[in-house]
Write a protein that holds these residues in place. Structure first.
Motif, mmCIF file in Angstrom:
data_model
loop_
_atom_site.group_PDB
_atom_site.id
_atom_site.type_symbol
_atom_site.label_atom_id
_atom_site.label_comp_id
_atom_site.label_asym_id
_atom_site.label_seq_id
_atom_site.Cartn_x
_atom_site.Cartn_y
_atom_site.Cartn_z
ATOM 1 N N ARG A 29 67.250 38.010 41.539
ATOM 2 C CA ARG A 29 67.770 37.683 42.870
ATOM 3 C C ARG A 29 69.104 36.958 42.809
ATOM 4 O O ARG A 29 69.939 37.126 43.684
ATOM 5 N N ARG A 30 69.318 36.161 41.784
ATOM 6 C CA ARG A 30 70.533 35.352 41.702
ATOM 7 C C ARG A 30 71.569 36.023 40.798
ATOM 8 O O ARG A 30 71.312 36.252 39.610
ATOM 9 N N GLN A 64 71.509 43.357 41.122
ATOM 10 C CA GLN A 64 71.016 42.238 41.912
ATOM 11 C C GLN A 64 70.066 42.742 43.000
ATOM 12 O O GLN A 64 70.341 43.754 43.657
#
Length: 248
Positions: A40-41, A60
């Protein structure tokens, strides 16, 4: 010289920027795989891709978001047109006692550990061919009772059940499904959990017959075994990497 068991194989790993996912991605890449990882990051994803090397690609996204999963597999399809191995690794450990469980706790735990895992696999299937392999990240907690974390325990029990059912669902396509189930493993998430409770680490280690925490590399070794031709007659199985906790 290291064997290249995954030369030119296309491997997708969710939650690949840290812990078990990152360790597994490194091993697959070292053995010749074309590795795609998600996280996610973006910052952590970029760091992981740099660490893995070997041409690894980071996409991502959040596995609880079906549009993100669609984008992931569209990228893989554009690049290679197929997926050979899926390691559905993304998950969370959120210990919440029964009396404190709120709807948001349920949604987050089952959203990532169950929903995200289901659609990670489902959306890969159109790209998978005969001989494809799916490895699911379970936990010894899916088979053992641990107080104060019934949501997590149940979410991992669901993972074990999926492997059984999907082995039957996919047998005609020649796709194998297995589960790797770690015990207490030295990851950032586990370390955060230990640091939040005094004496928690010592109590966990007392329950491990081998008397220590596991290492992410040890779990990665099991993942690669289940994904390789060395386990060609292993299906619907749960491989515990837990220092003997489940067996003893």
């Amino acid at each position: 010289m290291m064997a290249k068991r995954f030369e030119d194989k296309v491997v997708v790993i969710t939650g690949g920027s840290d812990g078990i996912g990152l360790a597994s991605a490194q091993r697959f890449a070292e053995e010749g795989a074309r590795v795609y990882i998600t996280a996610r990051r973006q910052e952590l994803l970029d760091q992981a891709v740099s660490q893995i090397g070997h041409g690894a690609i980071g996409v991502q996204g959040d596995v609880t978001n079906l549009a993100d999963l669609t984008s992931l597999y569209e990228r893989v399809e554009r690049d290679h047109g197929r997926v050979d191995v899926v390691f559905a690794n993304a998950g969370m450990h959120q210990p919440i006692p029964l009396e404190a469980i709120e709807e948001a706790h349920f949604d987050s735990t089952f959203g990532l550990n169950v929903k995200g895992l289901i659609f990670t696999v489902q959306k890969a299937l159109p790209l998978m061919t005969q001989g494809g392999v799916i490895v699911l990240n379970g936990s010894v907690a899916g088979s053992k009772a641990y107080a104060g974390q019934s949501l997590y325990n149940a979410s991992k029990a669901a993972v074990r059940s999926f492997a059984r059912s999907w082995t039957l669902d996919l047998k005609e396509r020649g796709i194998r499904v297995n589960v790797v189930s770690p015990g207490a493993t030295e990851t950032r998430l586990m370390r955060d959990h230990f640091d939040s409770g005094r004496g928690a680490e010592e109590e966990v280690i007392k329950r491990v017959p081998l008397g220590r925490l596991g290492h992410v590399e040890e779990v990665a070794n099991a993942v690669l075994f289940l994904a390789s031709s060395e386990s060609s007659f292993v299906a619907g199985h749960e491989l515990f990497v837990d220092g003997g906790v489940a067996a003893v």
